[in-house]
Scaffold this motif. Structure first.
Motif, PDB file in Angstrom:
ATOM      1  N   LEU A  78      -4.396  -3.619  11.813  1.00  0.00           N
ATOM      2  CA  LEU A  78      -2.889  -2.998  12.050  1.00  0.00           C
ATOM      3  C   LEU A  78      -2.354  -2.651  10.559  1.00  0.00           C
ATOM      4  CD1 LEU A  78      -1.058  -6.066  13.836  1.00  0.00           C
ATOM      5  CD2 LEU A  78      -1.323  -3.690  14.660  1.00  0.00           C
ATOM      6  N   ALA A  79      -2.717  -3.118   9.511  1.00  0.00           N
ATOM      7  CA  ALA A  79      -2.390  -2.732   7.939  1.00  0.00           C
ATOM      8  C   ALA A  79      -3.062  -1.282   8.035  1.00  0.00           C
ATOM      9  CB  ALA A  79      -2.882  -3.676   7.076  1.00  0.00           C
ATOM     10  N   ASN A  80      -4.283  -1.077   8.222  1.00  0.00           N
ATOM     11  CA  ASN A  80      -5.017   0.325   8.110  1.00  0.00           C
ATOM     12  C   ASN A  80      -4.446   1.337   9.023  1.00  0.00           C
ATOM     13  OD1 ASN A  80      -7.614   0.557   6.266  1.00  0.00           O
ATOM     14  ND2 ASN A  80      -7.589  -1.308   6.980  1.00  0.00           N
ATOM     15  N   TRP A  81      -3.965   0.880  10.310  1.00  0.00           N
ATOM     16  CA  TRP A  81      -3.139   1.853  11.154  1.00  0.00           C
ATOM     17  C   TRP A  81      -1.947   2.169  10.464  1.00  0.00           C
ATOM     18  CZ3 TRP A  81      -4.788   3.623  15.956  1.00  0.00           C
ATOM     19  CH2 TRP A  81      -3.918   4.390  16.675  1.00  0.00           C
ATOM     20  N   TRP A  82      -1.025   1.413   9.955  1.00  0.00           N
ATOM     21  CA  TRP A  82       0.059   1.604   9.715  1.00  0.00           C
ATOM     22  C   TRP A  82       0.286   2.185   8.236  1.00  0.00           C
ATOM     23  CZ3 TRP A  82       2.253  -4.099  10.660  1.00  0.00           C
ATOM     24  CH2 TRP A  82       2.614  -3.996  11.969  1.00  0.00           C
ATOM     25  N   LEU A  83      -0.912   2.032   7.553  1.00  0.00           N
ATOM     26  CA  LEU A  83      -1.053   2.640   6.222  1.00  0.00           C
ATOM     27  C   LEU A  83      -1.264   4.024   6.570  1.00  0.00           C
ATOM     28  CD1 LEU A  83      -2.746   0.178   3.920  1.00  0.00           C
ATOM     29  CD2 LEU A  83      -0.656   1.365   3.436  1.00  0.00           C
ATOM     30  N   ILE A  84      -2.422   4.366   7.232  1.00  0.00           N
ATOM     31  CA  ILE A  84      -2.638   5.867   7.795  1.00  0.00           C
ATOM     32  C   ILE A  84      -1.558   6.438   8.507  1.00  0.00           C
ATOM     33  CG2 ILE A  84      -3.822   7.260   9.486  1.00  0.00           C
ATOM     34  CD1 ILE A  84      -6.148   4.891   9.002  1.00  0.00           C
ATOM     35  N   ALA A  85      -0.563   5.795   9.202  1.00  0.00           N
ATOM     36  CA  ALA A  85       0.506   6.375   9.892  1.00  0.00           C
ATOM     37  C   ALA A  85       1.712   6.716   8.877  1.00  0.00           C
ATOM     38  CB  ALA A  85       1.002   5.446  10.947  1.00  0.00           C
ATOM     39  N   ALA A  86       1.724   6.051   7.788  1.00  0.00           N
ATOM     40  CA  ALA A  86       2.966   6.059   6.809  1.00  0.00           C
ATOM     41  C   ALA A  86       2.303   7.132   5.713  1.00  0.00           C
ATOM     42  CB  ALA A  86       2.925   4.675   5.971  1.00  0.00           C
ATOM     43  N   HIS A  87       1.121   7.457   5.349  1.00  0.00           N
ATOM     44  CA  HIS A  87       0.673   8.579   4.722  1.00  0.00           C
ATOM     45  C   HIS A  87       0.701   9.813   5.387  1.00  0.00           C
ATOM     46  CE1 HIS A  87      -0.190   6.058   1.262  1.00  0.00           C
ATOM     47  NE2 HIS A  87      -1.101   5.450   1.916  1.00  0.00           N
ATOM     48  N   LEU A  88       0.081   9.746   6.739  1.00  0.00           N
ATOM     49  CA  LEU A  88       0.426  11.034   7.619  1.00  0.00           C
ATOM     50  C   LEU A  88       1.631  11.520   7.877  1.00  0.00           C
ATOM     51  CD1 LEU A  88      -1.549  12.914   8.707  1.00  0.00           C
ATOM     52  CD2 LEU A  88      -1.637  11.590  10.771  1.00  0.00           C
ATOM     53  N   GLY A  89       2.518  10.407   8.031  1.00  0.00           N
ATOM     54  CA  GLY A  89       3.733  10.747   8.617  1.00  0.00           C
ATOM     55  C   GLY A  89       4.721  11.292   7.525  1.00  0.00           C
ATOM     56  N   ALA A  90       4.336  10.672   6.118  1.00  0.00           N
ATOM     57  CA  ALA A  90       5.004  11.453   4.899  1.00  0.00           C
ATOM     58  C   ALA A  90       4.754  12.986   4.720  1.00  0.00           C
ATOM     59  CB  ALA A  90       4.633  10.702   3.719  1.00  0.00           C
ATOM     60  N   MET A  91       3.540  13.375   5.137  1.00  0.00           N
ATOM     61  CA  MET A  91       3.188  14.666   4.898  1.00  0.00           C
ATOM     62  C   MET A  91       3.708  15.537   6.084  1.00  0.00           C
ATOM     63  SD  MET A  91      -0.885  14.689   4.020  1.00  0.00           S
ATOM     64  CE  MET A  91      -1.344  13.178   4.776  1.00  0.00           C
ATOM     65  N   LEU A  92       3.953  15.058   7.020  1.00  0.00           N
ATOM     66  CA  LEU A  92       4.413  15.649   8.453  1.00  0.00           C
ATOM     67  C   LEU A  92       5.777  15.805   8.418  1.00  0.00           C
ATOM     68  CD1 LEU A  92       1.687  14.742  10.982  1.00  0.00           C
ATOM     69  CD2 LEU A  92       2.029  17.009   9.663  1.00  0.00           C
ATOM     70  N   GLY A  93       6.429  15.121   7.624  1.00  0.00           N
ATOM     71  CA  GLY A  93       7.923  14.733   7.560  1.00  0.00           C
ATOM     72  C   GLY A  93       8.630  13.730   8.704  1.00  0.00           C
ATOM     73  N   LEU A  94       7.605  12.901   9.144  1.00  0.00           N
ATOM     74  CA  LEU A  94       7.827  11.714  10.111  1.00  0.00           C
ATOM     75  C   LEU A  94       8.197  10.442   9.271  1.00  0.00           C
ATOM     76  CD1 LEU A  94       5.319  12.616  12.888  1.00  0.00           C
ATOM     77  CD2 LEU A  94       7.646  13.128  12.898  1.00  0.00           C
ATOM     78  N   GLN A  95       8.975   9.747  10.045  1.00  0.00           N
ATOM     79  CA  GLN A  95       9.063   8.141   9.584  1.00  0.00           C
ATOM     80  C   GLN A  95       7.622   7.274  10.014  1.00  0.00           C
ATOM     81  OE1 GLN A  95      11.592   6.800   7.845  1.00  0.00           O
ATOM     82  NE2 GLN A  95      12.832   8.728   7.960  1.00  0.00           N
ATOM     83  N   PRO A  96       7.399   6.432   9.190  1.00  0.00           N
ATOM     84  CA  PRO A  96       6.077   5.678   9.518  1.00  0.00           C
ATOM     85  C   PRO A  96       6.154   5.178  10.819  1.00  0.00           C
ATOM     86  CG  PRO A  96       6.938   4.905   7.451  1.00  0.00           C
ATOM     87  CD  PRO A  96       8.095   5.886   7.873  1.00  0.00           C
ATOM     88  N   TRP A  97       7.148   4.796  11.692  1.00  0.00           N
ATOM     89  CA  TRP A  97       7.208   4.253  12.735  1.00  0.00           C
ATOM     90  C   TRP A  97       6.782   5.459  13.978  1.00  0.00           C
ATOM     91  CZ3 TRP A  97      11.256   3.166   9.493  1.00  0.00           C
ATOM     92  CH2 TRP A  97      12.348   4.185   9.812  1.00  0.00           C
ATOM     93  N   GLY A 119       0.787  -1.252  -0.285  1.00  0.00           N
ATOM     94  CA  GLY A 119      -0.134  -0.038   0.064  1.00  0.00           C
ATOM     95  C   GLY A 119       0.919   1.361  -0.061  1.00  0.00           C
ATOM     96  N   ALA A 120       1.888   1.454   0.727  1.00  0.00           N
ATOM     97  CA  ALA A 120       2.625   2.279   0.778  1.00  0.00           C
ATOM     98  C   ALA A 120       3.575   2.830  -0.558  1.00  0.00           C
ATOM     99  CB  ALA A 120       3.830   2.196   1.989  1.00  0.00           C
ATOM    100  N   ASN A 121       3.892   1.765  -1.121  1.00  0.00           N
ATOM    101  CA  ASN A 121       4.595   1.849  -2.562  1.00  0.00           C
ATOM    102  C   ASN A 121       3.524   2.051  -3.516  1.00  0.00           C
ATOM    103  OD1 ASN A 121       7.213   1.448  -1.483  1.00  0.00           O
ATOM    104  ND2 ASN A 121       6.950  -0.807  -1.465  1.00  0.00           N
ATOM    105  N   THR A 122       2.377   1.736  -3.613  1.00  0.00           N
ATOM    106  CA  THR A 122       1.325   2.377  -4.585  1.00  0.00           C
ATOM    107  C   THR A 122       0.526   3.311  -4.119  1.00  0.00           C
ATOM    108  OG1 THR A 122      -0.031   0.324  -3.831  1.00  0.00           O
ATOM    109  CG2 THR A 122       1.562  -0.105  -5.396  1.00  0.00           C
ATOM    110  N   GLY A 123       0.372   3.675  -2.957  1.00  0.00           N
ATOM    111  CA  GLY A 123      -0.548   4.625  -2.676  1.00  0.00           C
ATOM    112  C   GLY A 123      -2.047   4.540  -2.671  1.00  0.00           C
TER     113      GLY A 123
END
Length: 126
Positions: free
Chosen positions: A68-87, A21-25
């Motif tokens: 978990l997948a939904n949580w991590w996908l949301i975190a990855a997309h939101l983190g990218a916008m805020l300049g944070l790593q997914p974790w 999901g993170a690689n394809t958006g």
């Protein structure tokens, strides 16, 4: 040992789903059905006896992988916008914001895939 195998399977599959999901958006909610089959297979491989417990573990394991997948996908997309790593974003993401963003990200087709996955988990795990 069987609990550890189930935990690793759920976490590992959620991680694979997030990488896709993170690689394809995209959400790739069809992966929920594959997660259900994976959890059912791991339960059989782990030596769990057929019955209500294995059925319940299959459904709960699948639901956990989906969450978990939904949580991590949301975190990855939101983190990218805020300049944070997914974790970094995943540990800062609150449940209210995650729920709102999950509702926005998952449409009717995604919810249908999730519902199908839970039914497949129940049938395949019994």
């Amino acid at each position: 040992m069987s609990w550890l195998l189930l935990s690793v399977a759920v976490l590992g599959f959620a991680a694979v789903w997030v990488l896709l999901g993170a690689n394809t958006g995209r959400q790739h909610s069809w992966m929920a059905v594959v997660a259900a089959l994976d959890v059912a297979w791991v339960l059989r491989l782990g030596g769990w006896r057929p019955g209500a417990l294995r059925l319940a573990l299959g459904v709960v394991g699948t639901a956990t992988a989906i969450a978990l997948a939904n949580w991590w996908l949301i975190a990855a997309h939101l983190g990218a916008m805020l300049g944070l790593q997914p974790w970094e974003s995943a540990v800062r993401l609150g449940s209210g914001l995650a729920w709102t963003l999950a509702q926005l990200a998952n449409g009717a087709a995604d919810l249908a895939w999730i519902a199908v996955a839970l039914v497949v988990a129940a049938v395949a795990s019994r």
